[in-house]
Design a protein around this motif. Structure first.
Motif, PDB file in Angstrom:
ATOM      1  N   VAL A 146       0.837  -1.201   0.000  1.00  0.00           N
ATOM      2  CA  VAL A 146       0.000   0.000   0.000  1.00  0.00           C
ATOM      3  C   VAL A 146       0.872   1.252   0.000  1.00  0.00           C
ATOM      4  O   VAL A 146       1.717   1.429   0.876  1.00  0.00           O
ATOM      5  CB  VAL A 146      -0.932   0.033   1.227  1.00  0.00           C
ATOM      6  N   LYS A 147       0.649   2.102  -0.971  1.00  0.00           N
ATOM      7  CA  LYS A 147       1.314   3.398  -1.028  1.00  0.00           C
ATOM      8  C   LYS A 147       0.305   4.525  -0.855  1.00  0.00           C
ATOM      9  O   LYS A 147       0.545   5.481  -0.122  1.00  0.00           O
ATOM     10  CB  LYS A 147       2.074   3.559  -2.344  1.00  0.00           C
ATOM     11  N   TYR A 148      -0.835   4.421  -1.550  1.00  0.00           N
ATOM     12  CA  TYR A 148      -1.889   5.418  -1.450  1.00  0.00           C
ATOM     13  C   TYR A 148      -3.200   4.745  -1.052  1.00  0.00           C
ATOM     14  O   TYR A 148      -3.534   3.662  -1.554  1.00  0.00           O
ATOM     15  CB  TYR A 148      -2.098   6.155  -2.778  1.00  0.00           C
ATOM     16  N   ALA A 149      -3.940   5.401  -0.167  1.00  0.00           N
ATOM     17  CA  ALA A 149      -5.239   4.904   0.280  1.00  0.00           C
ATOM     18  C   ALA A 149      -6.284   5.978   0.015  1.00  0.00           C
ATOM     19  O   ALA A 149      -6.037   7.169   0.209  1.00  0.00           O
ATOM     20  CB  ALA A 149      -5.191   4.565   1.765  1.00  0.00           C
ATOM     21  N   LEU A 150      -7.460   5.549  -0.396  1.00  0.00           N
ATOM     22  CA  LEU A 150      -8.543   6.457  -0.786  1.00  0.00           C
ATOM     23  C   LEU A 150      -9.753   6.229   0.112  1.00  0.00           C
ATOM     24  O   LEU A 150     -10.170   5.089   0.325  1.00  0.00           O
ATOM     25  CB  LEU A 150      -8.925   6.208  -2.251  1.00  0.00           C
ATOM     26  N   GLN A 151     -10.326   7.324   0.607  1.00  0.00           N
ATOM     27  CA  GLN A 151     -11.519   7.254   1.450  1.00  0.00           C
ATOM     28  C   GLN A 151     -12.650   8.032   0.811  1.00  0.00           C
ATOM     29  O   GLN A 151     -12.466   9.160   0.355  1.00  0.00           O
ATOM     30  CB  GLN A 151     -11.231   7.831   2.842  1.00  0.00           C
ATOM     31  N   HIS A 152     -13.848   7.418   0.815  1.00  0.00           N
ATOM     32  CA  HIS A 152     -15.042   8.047   0.254  1.00  0.00           C
ATOM     33  C   HIS A 152     -16.168   7.927   1.267  1.00  0.00           C
ATOM     34  O   HIS A 152     -16.538   6.838   1.682  1.00  0.00           O
ATOM     35  CB  HIS A 152     -15.434   7.346  -1.051  1.00  0.00           C
ATOM     36  N   ASN A 153     -16.723   9.065   1.677  1.00  0.00           N
ATOM     37  CA  ASN A 153     -17.787   9.105   2.686  1.00  0.00           C
ATOM     38  C   ASN A 153     -18.846  10.096   2.206  1.00  0.00           C
ATOM     39  O   ASN A 153     -18.548  11.273   1.992  1.00  0.00           O
ATOM     40  CB  ASN A 153     -17.186   9.544   4.021  1.00  0.00           C
ATOM     41  N   VAL A 154     -20.086   9.612   2.010  1.00  0.00           N
ATOM     42  CA  VAL A 154     -21.115  10.449   1.392  1.00  0.00           C
ATOM     43  C   VAL A 154     -22.357  10.491   2.264  1.00  0.00           C
ATOM     44  O   VAL A 154     -22.720   9.509   2.907  1.00  0.00           O
ATOM     45  CB  VAL A 154     -21.465   9.936  -0.028  1.00  0.00           C
ATOM     46  N   GLY A 155     -22.994  11.651   2.281  1.00  0.00           N
ATOM     47  CA  GLY A 155     -24.282  11.810   2.941  1.00  0.00           C
ATOM     48  C   GLY A 155     -25.263  12.455   1.981  1.00  0.00           C
ATOM     49  O   GLY A 155     -24.936  13.450   1.322  1.00  0.00           O
ATOM     50  N   LEU A 156     -26.461  11.883   1.873  1.00  0.00           N
ATOM     51  CA  LEU A 156     -27.454  12.462   0.978  1.00  0.00           C
ATOM     52  C   LEU A 156     -27.953  13.784   1.524  1.00  0.00           C
ATOM     53  O   LEU A 156     -28.031  13.987   2.727  1.00  0.00           O
ATOM     54  CB  LEU A 156     -28.625  11.494   0.799  1.00  0.00           C
ATOM     55  N   GLY A 157     -28.214  14.681   0.588  1.00  0.00           N
ATOM     56  CA  GLY A 157     -28.802  15.930   1.003  1.00  0.00           C
ATOM     57  C   GLY A 157     -28.104  17.234   0.664  1.00  0.00           C
ATOM     58  O   GLY A 157     -28.751  18.248   0.646  1.00  0.00           O
ATOM     59  N   GLY A 158     -26.797  17.347   0.414  1.00  0.00           N
ATOM     60  CA  GLY A 158     -25.866  16.261   0.368  1.00  0.00           C
ATOM     61  C   GLY A 158     -24.454  16.795   0.612  1.00  0.00           C
ATOM     62  O   GLY A 158     -24.175  17.977   0.464  1.00  0.00           O
ATOM     63  N   ALA A 159     -23.577  15.898   0.970  1.00  0.00           N
ATOM     64  CA  ALA A 159     -22.162  16.231   1.147  1.00  0.00           C
ATOM     65  C   ALA A 159     -21.342  14.973   0.980  1.00  0.00           C
ATOM     66  O   ALA A 159     -21.741  13.890   1.415  1.00  0.00           O
ATOM     67  CB  ALA A 159     -21.913  16.834   2.532  1.00  0.00           C
ATOM     68  N   VAL A 160     -20.204  15.118   0.335  1.00  0.00           N
ATOM     69  CA  VAL A 160     -19.269  14.008   0.186  1.00  0.00           C
ATOM     70  C   VAL A 160     -17.878  14.512   0.529  1.00  0.00           C
ATOM     71  O   VAL A 160     -17.531  15.663   0.248  1.00  0.00           O
ATOM     72  CB  VAL A 160     -19.290  13.424  -1.246  1.00  0.00           C
ATOM     73  N   VAL A 161     -17.090  13.658   1.178  1.00  0.00           N
ATOM     74  CA  VAL A 161     -15.692  13.964   1.459  1.00  0.00           C
ATOM     75  C   VAL A 161     -14.846  12.828   0.879  1.00  0.00           C
ATOM     76  O   VAL A 161     -15.070  11.655   1.189  1.00  0.00           O
ATOM     77  CB  VAL A 161     -15.417  14.092   2.971  1.00  0.00           C
ATOM     78  N   VAL A 162     -13.894  13.195   0.038  1.00  0.00           N
ATOM     79  CA  VAL A 162     -12.929  12.250  -0.531  1.00  0.00           C
ATOM     80  C   VAL A 162     -11.552  12.622   0.000  1.00  0.00           C
ATOM     81  O   VAL A 162     -11.135  13.786  -0.088  1.00  0.00           O
ATOM     82  CB  VAL A 162     -12.945  12.274  -2.066  1.00  0.00           C
ATOM     83  N   THR A 163     -10.855  11.640   0.560  1.00  0.00           N
ATOM     84  CA  THR A 163      -9.561  11.872   1.189  1.00  0.00           C
ATOM     85  C   THR A 163      -8.543  10.885   0.647  1.00  0.00           C
ATOM     86  O   THR A 163      -8.866   9.708   0.451  1.00  0.00           O
ATOM     87  CB  THR A 163      -9.658  11.717   2.722  1.00  0.00           C
ATOM     88  N   ILE A 164      -7.333  11.355   0.404  1.00  0.00           N
ATOM     89  CA  ILE A 164      -6.239  10.498  -0.054  1.00  0.00           C
ATOM     90  C   ILE A 164      -5.121  10.561   0.985  1.00  0.00           C
ATOM     91  O   ILE A 164      -4.723  11.646   1.424  1.00  0.00           O
ATOM     92  CB  ILE A 164      -5.722  10.938  -1.436  1.00  0.00           C
ATOM     93  N   TYR A 165      -4.648   9.390   1.380  1.00  0.00           N
ATOM     94  CA  TYR A 165      -3.616   9.275   2.406  1.00  0.00           C
ATOM     95  C   TYR A 165      -2.384   8.568   1.854  1.00  0.00           C
ATOM     96  O   TYR A 165      -2.483   7.730   0.944  1.00  0.00           O
ATOM     97  CB  TYR A 165      -4.109   8.419   3.581  1.00  0.00           C
ATOM     98  N   LYS A 166      -1.234   8.896   2.446  1.00  0.00           N
ATOM     99  CA  LYS A 166      -0.020   8.125   2.190  1.00  0.00           C
ATOM    100  C   LYS A 166       0.835   8.132   3.452  1.00  0.00           C
ATOM    101  O   LYS A 166       0.726   9.034   4.287  1.00  0.00           O
ATOM    102  CB  LYS A 166       0.771   8.687   1.002  1.00  0.00           C
TER     103      LYS A 166
END
Length: 443
Positions: free
Chosen positions: A376-396
């Motif tokens: 693992v070098k890069y990890a991706l996170q996706h968290n979404v809420g309807l109505g609406g808001a989404v947060v996408v995060t990339i970690y290393k």
């Protein structure tokens, strides 16, 4: 365009409680305290070092965050309470990260917790306009007998139906997503469900709506998660660089007008996911092809399917081909939801985004044991809420050096509760003594 902060921000401590069925036997102050203590112990810090906290929850009175954190000390730091539907946990993380990235503070905490009611999600308010009234109305109009279905599976189920109709995916592909996530969760000691199911068992479980069966839907859950973030100066000063995980991109987006169209795939926030993901890749200087592990918001199997496209993991309309190739699990191109995802790990709304961060931090540290993703070098996170808001995060990972857990066990593979010693190390040293003794007596 969202600008990338000039100051680097690192995750230096993570922790979570087990996710469990809502029973009402354990209250949110206990869940929240457990996650916060574990994260502080992981970061080798006491609560004195925290200068700002964002606390996420959807079900509870205002200032519940203070109620949890006062157990660690009444240090008079700013505490913000966050409610952003199912993306609440990641929104709290975004707030904490922004506080550090701006230079306002050097060390901040994001805490998320939830004590939920059993059964399908429903509004607490019957005397005012619901935020999703327009989407719900569109979904009912578009569906057969939709008025009889709970709102969330109706909306996500219609997205799955449309993807199958338009691109040739099948109900088997949806069931395979659930089978994978239940299989992954069998190796996660924090998961609400750890049973492995066959594809036929997934398909033959009770139908909730359209193509979605019970084992393809996330449960209501109780639990908590916590992440501590810090500046580079703080990390170096405290000798934490080798366990630190850099947030190399983090982007929030809200809905575009496509959400108001008659396209069910757009009702579930795919356009805001596309925007957030594309901006995050640009900020991190990578593409989706550079990612190895993904924690994706699979509240329903249909959402995982349509989100493969939205995150750029597959070309448009080819998500089912990723499944057929086995490229969403171990041995494939990506490992999606090694934790078991929301479907099997559980979904306490305020805690979900921080549990995702916790899992990806453990993966990047190579602590994840039997569920560890290779190289693992890069990890991706996706968290979404309807109505609406989404947060996408990339970690290393901050460095190529790898440390071992220092709390006496590996929290990634063993879900222990906290004890008096753990609490004593985490509590502020200038805490209110009466409150301290009251909490300590319960442990």
């Amino acid at each position: 365009m969202v600008k990338k902060p000039t100051n680097k921000v690192y995750v230096i401590g993570v922790g979570m409680s087990k996710f469990i069925k809502p029973r009402g036997q354990v209250d949110y102050p206990e869940f929240g305290l457990e996650a916060a203590v574990k994260a502080l112990n992981d970061a080798k810090l006491s609560y004195d070092e925290i200068e700002f906290a964002a606390c996420g929850f959807c079900y509870g009175d205002s200032t519940s965050g203070q109620r949890v954190l006062y157990q660690l000390g009444m240090t008079q730091i700013p505490v913000i309470n966050v409610n952003n539907n199912c993306s609440t946990g990641s929104t709290a993380l975004l707030q904490a990260r922004n506080a550090v990235a701006s230079g306002m503070v050097d060390c901040a905490m994001a805490l998320g917790f939830e004590r939920m009611q059993r059964g399908s999600l429903k509004s607490n308010w019957s005397d005012r306009t619901p935020p999703l009234d327009h989407v719900h109305s569109l979904a009912i109009t578009n569906s057969e007998n939709g008025a009889k279905a709970p709102r969330a599976p109706l909306i996500f189920g219609e997205a799955g139906n449309e993807y199958m109709r338009r691109y040739g995916a099948t109900e088997d592909h949806l069931a395979k997503i659930a089978e994978k996530n239940h299989r992954h969760s069998s190796k996660n000691p924090y998961s609400q469900f750890r049973d492995i199911y066959t594809l036929d068992q997934i398909k033959q479980s009770p139908t909730i709506y359209g193509p979605l069966t019970k084992l393809q839907c996330c449960p209501t859950s109780d639990g908590a998660g916590c992440s501590i973030v810090a500046s580079e100066e703080f990390v170096l000063k405290h000798g934490l660089l080798d366990q630190a995980v850099e947030i190399c991109a983090q982007v929030m987006a809200t809905d575009s007008p496509k959400m108001l169209s008659m396209d069910p795939i757009e009702w579930v926030g795919t356009d805001m996911t596309r925007r957030a993901a594309n901006t995050a890749y640009e900020q991190a200087g990578i593409t989706a092809n550079d990612v190895q592990v993904v924690e994706l918001h699979d509240c329903f199997s249909a959402n995982e399917l349509v989100t493969y496209d939205a995150l750029g993991l597959t070309p448009k309309g080819q998500a089912h081909k990723l499944i057929d190739a086995g490229d969403n699990t171990y041995g494939g191109k990506y490992v999606v939801n090694p934790s078991g995802g929301l479907i099997s790990k559980g979904h306490p709304l305020g805690a979900t985004g921080l549990a995702q961060c916790t899992e990806l931090t453990w993966q990047l540290r190579r602590w994840a044991g039997d569920r560890q993703v290779d190289n693992v070098k890069y990890a991706l996170q996706h968290n979404v809420g309807l109505g609406g808001a989404v947060v996408v995060t990339i970690y290393k990972k901050a460095t190529n050096n790898f440390t071992q857990p220092h709390v006496g066990y590996n929290p990634a593979v063993e879900a222990r509760s906290i004890n008096k010693q753990d609490f004593a190390k985490a509590a502020a040293k200038k805490t209110n003594q009466a409150e301290y003794l009251q909490v300590e007596a319960k442990l």
